[in-house]
Motif scaffolding. Structure first.
Motif, mmCIF file in Angstrom:
data_model
loop_
_atom_site.group_PDB
_atom_site.id
_atom_site.type_symbol
_atom_site.label_atom_id
_atom_site.label_comp_id
_atom_site.label_asym_id
_atom_site.label_seq_id
_atom_site.Cartn_x
_atom_site.Cartn_y
_atom_site.Cartn_z
ATOM 1 N N PHE A 37 16.919 -31.752 -5.903
ATOM 2 C CA PHE A 37 15.512 -31.444 -5.646
ATOM 3 C C PHE A 37 14.618 -32.594 -6.111
ATOM 4 C CE2 PHE A 37 11.442 -29.434 -6.882
ATOM 5 C CZ PHE A 37 11.040 -29.047 -5.618
ATOM 6 N N LEU A 40 14.892 -35.266 -3.468
ATOM 7 C CA LEU A 40 14.165 -34.878 -2.254
ATOM 8 C C LEU A 40 12.657 -34.948 -2.470
ATOM 9 C CD1 LEU A 40 16.447 -31.910 -1.167
ATOM 10 C CD2 LEU A 40 16.086 -34.031 0.129
ATOM 11 N N THR A 41 12.205 -34.573 -3.656
ATOM 12 C CA THR A 41 10.778 -34.668 -3.974
ATOM 13 C C THR A 41 10.341 -36.126 -3.974
ATOM 14 O OG1 THR A 41 10.893 -32.640 -5.278
ATOM 15 C CG2 THR A 41 9.003 -34.079 -5.668
ATOM 16 N N GLU A 44 9.741 -37.207 -0.584
ATOM 17 C CA GLU A 44 8.494 -36.656 -0.045
ATOM 18 C C GLU A 44 7.275 -37.407 -0.546
ATOM 19 O OE1 GLU A 44 7.599 -32.395 0.164
ATOM 20 O OE2 GLU A 44 9.714 -32.035 -0.264
ATOM 21 N N SER A 60 7.174 -29.129 -1.140
ATOM 22 C CA SER A 60 8.213 -28.105 -1.184
ATOM 23 C C SER A 60 8.536 -27.737 -2.622
ATOM 24 C CB SER A 60 9.475 -28.616 -0.500
ATOM 25 O OG SER A 60 9.193 -29.013 0.808
ATOM 26 N N SER A 66 12.785 -28.402 0.937
ATOM 27 C CA SER A 66 12.783 -29.869 0.962
ATOM 28 C C SER A 66 13.687 -30.416 2.058
ATOM 29 C CB SER A 66 13.239 -30.425 -0.389
ATOM 30 O OG SER A 66 12.307 -30.121 -1.389
ATOM 31 N N GLN A 69 12.012 -29.895 5.347
ATOM 32 C CA GLN A 69 10.959 -30.894 5.494
ATOM 33 C C GLN A 69 11.549 -32.243 5.906
ATOM 34 O OE1 GLN A 69 7.716 -30.314 5.342
ATOM 35 N NE2 GLN A 69 7.175 -32.439 5.736
#
Length: 107
Positions: A37, A40-41, A44, A60, A66, A69
């Motif tokens: 996570f 993935l963040t 983003e 997310s 995520s 997205q």
């Protein structure tokens, strides 16, 4: 710890989040602390500009969101047909596909 990892990743690519954006990032990390996570963040937020607001609806808060997205952004960039077929072939491959095999299938 998640925020520190994100900050370090952003520094490597010479980016940072504003203090206002950091509040929403910290809130997301309070709900999910999985390393996937955090990565993935990072994907983003690294393309966000400081003037673009980050809020609950734009960031997310789960791994599943995520990944969705990420798929949506791939579809915007590469087209829905290519992404859906590539993911379909990867899903169908019993042992996965190498990059060369994927290129052959998509050709």
């Amino acid at each position: 710890m998640c925020s520190q990892v994100l900050k370090h990743q952003l520094l490597r690519v010479k980016r940072k989040v504003t203090s206002g954006q950091q509040i929403y990032v910290n809130n997301a990390f309070s709900k999910c602390t999985l390393p996937m996570f955090v990565n993935l963040t990072f994907r983003e937020v690294r393309h966000r500009r400081s003037h673009k607001d980050v809020d609950e609806s734009s960031l997310s808060v789960t791994v599943h969101e995520s990944i969705e997205q990420l798929f949506w952004s791939l579809e915007k960039k590469c087209g829905q047909k290519l992404v859906s077929r590539a993911l379909g072939y990867i899903t169908m491959a019993k042992m996965g596909l190498s990059e060369m095999e994927l290129e052959d299938v998509l050709a």
